[in-house]
Every structure is written in structure tokens, then in C-alpha cells.
Design an enzyme around this catalytic site. Sequence first.
Site, PDB file in Angstrom:
ATOM      1  N   SER A 302      -8.155  -0.610   4.519  1.00  0.00           N
ATOM      2  CA  SER A 302      -7.615   0.903   4.040  1.00  0.00           C
ATOM      3  C   SER A 302      -7.028   0.887   2.780  1.00  0.00           C
ATOM      4  CB  SER A 302      -6.523   1.175   5.285  1.00  0.00           C
ATOM      5  OG  SER A 302      -5.154   0.591   4.720  1.00  0.00           O
ATOM      6  N   ASP A 303      -6.865   2.190   2.053  1.00  0.00           N
ATOM      7  CA  ASP A 303      -6.125   2.460   0.929  1.00  0.00           C
ATOM      8  C   ASP A 303      -4.765   2.630   1.291  1.00  0.00           C
ATOM      9  OD1 ASP A 303      -5.540   3.172  -1.427  1.00  0.00           O
ATOM     10  OD2 ASP A 303      -6.929   4.440  -1.763  1.00  0.00           O
ATOM     11  N   TYR A 304      -3.952   2.588   0.462  1.00  0.00           N
ATOM     12  CA  TYR A 304      -2.360   2.435   0.708  1.00  0.00           C
ATOM     13  C   TYR A 304      -2.032   3.386   1.733  1.00  0.00           C
ATOM     14  CZ  TYR A 304       2.451   1.724  -1.158  1.00  0.00           C
ATOM     15  OH  TYR A 304       3.759   1.238  -1.369  1.00  0.00           O
ATOM     16  N   THR A 305      -1.639   2.938   2.729  1.00  0.00           N
ATOM     17  CA  THR A 305      -0.945   3.479   3.937  1.00  0.00           C
ATOM     18  C   THR A 305      -1.885   4.720   4.700  1.00  0.00           C
ATOM     19  OG1 THR A 305       0.347   5.278   2.834  1.00  0.00           O
ATOM     20  CG2 THR A 305       1.645   3.200   3.234  1.00  0.00           C
TER      21      THR A 305
END
Length: 764
Positions: A302-305
Site C-alpha cells: 500500500s502507499d503510506y496509510t
Amino acid sequence: MHVRKAAVLALVLSALSLPALLPPATAASVPKDPKPSDTAEARIEALIARMTPQEKAGQLSLYGPADINTPNNPQAGWRNGQQETEDVRTGRITGLFNNAGLEGKRRLQGIAVRESRLGIPLIFGADVIHGFRTIFPIPLAEASSWEPALAERTARAAAVEATADGFRWTFAPMVDIARDARWGRGLEGVGEDPYLARQFAAARVRGFQGSNLANADSMLATPKHFAAYGAAEGGLDYNTSEISERTLREVYLPPFRAAIDAGALSVMSAFNEIGGVPSTANPALLTGVLRDEWKFKGFVVSDYTADEELIEHGHAANGREAAKLAFMAGTDVSMQSGLYMRHLPDLVASGEVPMARLDEAVRRVLRVKHKLGLFDDPMRGLDGPPPEQRMENPAFIALARESARRSVVMLKNEGQLLPLAKAGPQKIALIGPFSEGTKDLMGSWSLFPGQSAPVGIDEGLRAALGTEASRLTVTRGTNVESPLPGGIDAAVAAAREADVVVLAIGESQKMSGESRSRSDIGLPQAQQDLAEAVAATGKPMVVLLSNGRAMALKGAVRNARAILVTWFLGVQTGHAIADVVFGDFNPSGRLPVSFPQTAGQVPYYYAHKRTGRPSPESAPGTSFKTRYLDATNEALYPFGFGIGYAPVRYDQVELSSDRLAIGNTLRVRATVTNTGTREAEEVVQLYLAQRAASVTRPVRELKNFRKVRIAPGASEVVEFTVGNDDLQFLGRDMKPVVEPGEFDLWVAPSAAGGIRKRFVLTRE
């Protein structure tokens, strides 16, 4: 209830899981990583059999460094150093990203392999976007070279430097298509065209990963952001992408396929949603396209959060549901949020997530760690000297200069104002907020310690002038976004004393990049005022435009006699610009994005549709047509455009036939002549357009290009071939089709103009 959900999901997958319009193996010659050996597979399966659900979730949980607080960024998953150490010791973490320094990595890797129950090594990742210690031009600038081999070389250099600091995984290349200049993150990509993006995507993957991922200087590449992140509405970062499946498949997916065909084994999901489903929880994308269609064998991070943000999207009610939706859709690794560590064990215990799905995600991660050689030598790359003690690599500095000057695009040169003479009485006034110092020359994503200071523009020009440097005066004139007291008066005085003005203006490096969307893509007013005042002196003016996007130029800037787009060129900025300004290098860059006439035209891209009422070229004022009242539909400077110091003429284009049977090949020969007195370097571009088809086609599409050197007064014959791969498109059933009909073909110096030919495609 479950039956209905399964049926709906099956329909969604069947709608998207059709063969995409993609090139044949983009990187067939690239050495592929071998399948894991039986020994490796046995080792991985033995580990999985021993792992608890908590340890499995740990292998799917990635975090930034402890005790680092990034202002204004979501702080989910933030941990202190003591907690980080304990997470490594208990197997609750698969790796860290952007954690600078070898000492900390050595300590944590030692804990992972010697003190954790299973001894699984960590992986260290980083945002190595356009260099690590040696900062190269931003990717959009480097795309202006139209030389994928150059991008492969700079990616290779970045990998060598980053792996020496213990990083084995990069969150690059970004392969998002960007057709809206308001979106600041376009600087990380290749621009507006899928064909050009495919070439650079594959090249950068090859550069980062090298010939074998197990090599000590190889980094795992991560094409991002999957998918259509660059199609954000209004050019607003993180926004919804409202596009059709056809546009998704024809425009936004092909660069990802090229990167995967080149060997990429990790993919990053995107922040945006498509059709009401956020990409991080979209099974049609992450399972249907990646796994079922493309047979992708790596893992998705995933991208950040981004998994936790499913709650704010309104797609998940809470963190537990967000973890389930993202994981079951195909997101294998959670970055920063900690949701997988908190919720996956319980989701497996409740039966909501099958153990087989959890095991498969862990298997994917462990296989990649094995391919990277981390099991065989977990301390590889962690035993060198710290960055501050390393010697600067002269070869990489030379490469940075080469890349930077090949990234410069000359848009205008009236009266051959450029190149300026190094010797003689000519006085040069260098004016503008970028004229002196090193600030704002690197561009975004220059994160790590030990980097060399960039060469300022003033420094570069003085070095080139040598003993004649006294002919150069430097005046700032204004700040980037605000006036400088007395600045314009000083700049005007300097201009009046000079014979020529070099105006260094543009965007600061904080005005483009992630979360740097702009509703106005023109110059800040303070700089426009400076340009108008300096132009009023009547002195000939050369504009050096520092930017991370296509810009809408107006007034004195647009009317300047010479314009150079210099982007953000990195560590060798000043020397590279001086090479071009003084003629030591003949500019050969070409635009990878269209420059609109006004901001109101964006999103703007050359490969648009005709519409039923196209604006006629011969009568632009005709009413009731697809037109603006206050501007024409054309770009100010089109995709592919750029000029050099040697004028080039396109003399003739010859086709092997004016009729082509489906399945056969058409040969195209074009003669290009250098009419100047210097060597030319020309990007010869091939475009096609089908006049009528079952699905409407763009007005033209780039299908190939060649960059050729032509001696003064000489001609070069450039050859292309056109076959089924160039003629196919997605039919109404979303399957690739080649239809007979009439085609226009252009051999051209840009997406506007060129020599047009016509041929007919027949069934036999």
C-alpha cells in the site's frame, strides 16, 4: 448475503479481467530472475509452517523509522525506538523505509536474524526517485531526453549508491500518466504519453534491479501508483479519478505492464478511487488485472496509510474492516498504518480472512526477500562506511551533468540569440530568484544525507566564462513568491547595463511534487512583474524556466526571444545550463508534456478525440464548433517539441505501400536533413491515426521514435515499421482488435505538424 457478494465480485472481475491493450514483451531481452529453487521453496514453506498468525502479519507490516515525526503527514503507526526494537525482536515487522544511516540498520538487522524466533531478515526501502547521493534531474526532466537508456543508467547509479547505504528496495519508478499540469506529482513521472512512459518504465526497472536481484547493488523496483493516480480530478492530489475502463486500459495501465514485463516484483497501490472503489481495496485491479491477467508474481504494498484511508474514503467503517478489504482485494503489505498487525490475526481466527490468503501474501514477500539474497547474506550492504565518509563518484557526477544537459528543452531562439559567446565584450545580466545559490535546484525527493551541494546557475556560468567572468552580473530581483524590497529597481538597472539578460525564474521545489497541486500553473505574480519590468528595458532576454510541470507562460516571459525549460536538474544544474547557454552542448531535449496556452485548457494532451464538431484549422472563428472563445485549441508548445542550434528539415516520407494487409508489416522511410553548420540531434517521431473505427480513436498517437545524430549539411534516413501491435486498439468488447480502414501516418518533429501520409489497411 455472501452468495450475492460473491456474484457481484465475479461480475466486476469478469468486466475488468479481459486482455488489455498492451505491447508484446517490452523487455524480452532483460534477464529474468529465476524461479525460486526447490531448496528456497522448501525453506520458505518451512518458515510459514512455523509462523504464528502474528508473525505472518508482521511480515506484511512496513513502517517508517521510529522517532521521526513528519509534520502534517498522517502519524498512524508511529513508534518510538524502544517499540521498534521490540517489534523487530518479536517478528512484528517486515522492514523499514527511509531510515537513514548504516548503524541503525545494522543493529536492527542483527536483532532480526539473531534474536527473533525465526531469524527472518528485514528489508530496508527508500524513496529513491531521482538519485540517492548524486541527485539527477527529476524524472519528468529526464523524460525530456527521450533516451530511456539514459534513465536506465541513472537508475543504476542510484541503486549502486542506495544499496551501499543498506537499501534494497525503492518506491520507484512512478509510471503514472499525467495529463493535468495542475497535479504537482507529475514531476515524478514521464508525462502524458503511454508509449513514451512504457519505454522509460521498463528502462528504470532494469536500471534499479540490474541483471540479477541477488546482486549486492540491485534494488527491488516498485512501479507506482496502481492505478490512474495521475488522473485525479482537478489535478488535486489524492483526489478521485473518474475515468472509463477504456481510458484506464489504453492510457494508464500500459506503463505498469511494461514495468512488470521488465521484471518488477513489487507494485504500490494508489491513494485514489476509481468508480467508487479505492485502489487499495480494488480486487478488479489488484487481483483481476495484476494476478489473473498479467500473472504478476510479486507483492503489492500500500502507499503510506492508504489502507487506513479507506475509512475516510467512506469505504470502510473502521480499521478492522479497512484491513480486511485491502487485504482481500490483493494488497499484501501495509505501509505505516499498522492495521494488518492489529487486525489480520483476529480476521483469520474469525474465518473472515482465509489462512491460505495470509500464507500466500507471506510467501510472496519471503520469495522476494530470498531473490534479493537477504536470507543468504542479511548484512549485505550494511558493512560499508557511513555516507559522510564515502568518496564522491566522479563517474556519477559526470553522468548527472550529461543527464541534466540532455534534459534541457529549448522552446524558442529568435534571431539565434543563443548560444551566447564566451569571449568578447558582451555583458550578461543574470537576474531572478534562481540566479544565485543552491536552493530549489534539486527538486522534490532529495531526502538523504551525504549529498553533494548542487552547482548554482551563477556558479556554472562563471565557471564557463573563466577569466571573462567579470562580464556577468547577478541580481536576484525578487523572491520566488513575494517581492524583494528594491529588487525590481536593481534588476532593471542591471539589465540596462547589460547587452543580454538571462532571466532565471520558475517554481520553487516546494511548488511541485506530492501534495503540491496548483490551480494556477503560471508564474507567481512577483516573478511576472520582474519579467515585465526587465523586458521593458528592451534588452534581449533569455528565459531559464525551473519547473516541475508544464506551465502557462504569458506576457514578457512568453514573448522572450529565447526560452529554455530547465526543470529541476539536480546536482550539476549550473554546469549543465552553462553547457547549453554557451553552446558547448546543442540542446536535444523534447517536451514529454504539452505546454498549454492558458491554464484554462488543462487537462491538455495531444492525443485527444476529434469530437463531432472539430474546430477547423482553416476557419478557427467558426461558431458552433469545439473551441474556446478566447483561445485556440492548440498547445503553446506541443508534446514532442524542442529545437536545437542546428535547424532540421523533414524532406520526404516514403511508405513501402499505400495498402497493408492485416498481419503484414509496413515499412516507413523518412529523410531528415541538417541545414545548419553544427551537428544536430533530432528526435524523429512516428504518429498514427485511424480515420474511422468501431471505437473512436485519438487524433494521433505516438507509436515510435528515433533519436539520431546528423552531421552539418547531411541527411539521415530514418526507418520505422508498422505492424499489428501499432494498429490495434480495444474494441467495444474491451478486447484487442485490428480493423481495416484508412490511416494517417506522420513522421514529425512533434505531435503537431510533420509530413503526413495515408495508407489503407485491408483484410487481405
